[in-house]
Motif scaffolding. Structure first.
Motif: not given
Length: 397
Positions: A201-207
């Motif tokens: 459903r969603t994606l979250t960017a993590v650096l």
């Protein structure tokens, strides 16, 4: 097995012995296939489809190659009769890997096939009056030959997994690049299908720093996408796109990352994850952002809003602080500091004095000076809002 291999190539049976074996080859193949279907569950359905015909051909090729190998009717090159069987076994291993069957199932099929085919061949040999010593040696050759075939299939299976694994890794990287570039929905969906990746459903960017990406990615959802280079703006960082890390799951992800160096962007619908990535990058570039802990972009929203257009903020600051230009530099700095605290504490003199470690009377004096410089503008809601914004960015006077 390697020492016994020359026996397979050099042992010969007379045409009179091989002929009845070859005549019953179709029967032996059928019996072997039936046994594999009955004893190896993974192959029960395989033989019913198109793949079944291919496997049947592989079994018949293997048995036919063996009979040709131990007969006296091939040419002067003793190695050539073995090649078709090994090639078919190698191709079978690759095909089984492509169809998702494990190496255990494949080797089990070989064990069953060796046992049943030898049983059938031995019965034929006994019926034709072969001596016991010849039949015993024949048995050894059958199992050595099956070992060679199974080894070729193992190599084929491994090569296919390695090849498909590399190909899928490339497809996943291409999908990640398409998402971060904000490509069209059609392009991204096609890339996801090519990578055999099911969209969340969603994606979250993590650096995360490049040196820590292996450790961090092992903590996260196995569907997490990764790119080793987050972009020229943030060198030495990698980007991870974490599925369904929104709502209560966000706290869980932040907890998993505790103790790691990471900047966690907001969750966004998976096709719009570029917005999460852009915010994570902007947060990482904020003055004073620490990369020695987990940084949640949600904790920096006000600063992100205020610094969205640096030039507009600079122009606003120059406009609303222009009245202070009439004061000396040191005095102007103290007046701006007092004005910021006065706005923050809504004019409560004692709170301003406590924050600035000065006497309330000093606050009164400075505010009198500010009212002289600004006049009625300190009663104008629009000016007060502009002053608050201009003086709210950390590190700015």
């Amino acid at each position: 097995m390697t020492e016994a291999l020359p026996d397979v190539r050099t042992f010969r049976l007379s045409p009179e012995v091989v002929a009845p074996l070859r005549e019953r080859l179709s029967h032996v193949s059928t019996q072997t296939i039936d046994a594999i279907m009955a004893e190896v569950p993974a192959y029960a359905e395989a033989f019913t489809g198109d793949l079944g015909a291919k496997i049947e051909r592989a079994v018949r090729t293997a048995l036919g190659t063996f009979l040709k190998l131990v007969s006296r009717d091939h040419g002067p090159d003793p190695q050539s009769p073995l090649a078709p069987g090994l090639e078919a076994a190698y191709a079978l291993g690759r095909g089984e890997a492509r169809n998702g069957r494990s190496l255990d199932a494949l080797l089990a099929a070989y064990r069953v096939g060796a046992r049943v085919s030898w049983h059938e061949l031995a019965e034929i040999s006994v019926a034709t009056g072969q001596p016991a010593a010849t039949i015993a040696h024949f048995a050894e050759l059958v199992f050595v030959y099956i070992d060679e075939l199974s080894a070729a299939s193992v190599v084929g299976h491994s090569d296919e997994l390695a090849s498909s694994g590399r190909a899928r890794t490339r497809h996943l990287e291409q999908l990640t690049l398409a998402l971060l570039a904000g490509e069209t929905q059609h392009t991204i969906v096609t890339a996801a299908q090519r990578a055999d990746w099911s969209p969340p459903r969603t994606l979250t960017a993590v650096l995360v720093p490049e040196h820590a990406v292996r450790t961090v990615v092992d903590l996260l959802d196995r569907r997490t996408l990764r790119l080793s280079e987050a972009g020229p703006a943030v060198p030495d960082f990698s980007v991870l796109l974490v599925p369904d890390a929104d709502g209560t799951a966000r706290a869980a992800v932040l907890g998993l990352l505790r103790g790691q160096n990471a900047v966690v962007g907001p969750a966004r619908p998976w096709l719009q994850v570029k917005a999460s990535y852009d915010r994570a990058v902007r947060t990482l570039l904020l003055p004073g952002t620490s990369t020695k802990t987990v940084v949640d972009t949600e904790d920096h929203l006000a600063t992100l809003v205020l610094t969205a257009d640096p030039q507009a903020l600079a122009d606003l600051r120059a406009k609303v602080l222009e009245p202070l230009s009439a004061a000396a530099d040191l005095s102007a700095a103290k007046l701006a500091e007092t004005l910021r605290s006065w706005l923050r504490h809504q004019g409560r003199r004692e709170d301003v004095a406590a924050e600035l470690f000065i006497h309330p009377q000093t606050v009164r004096y400075r505010m009198t000076r500010l009212r002289d410089l600004y006049g009625d503008r300190l009663r104008d809601p629009e000016w007060l809002s502009s002053l608050f914004i201009a003086l709210s960015v950390p590190g700015e006077a």
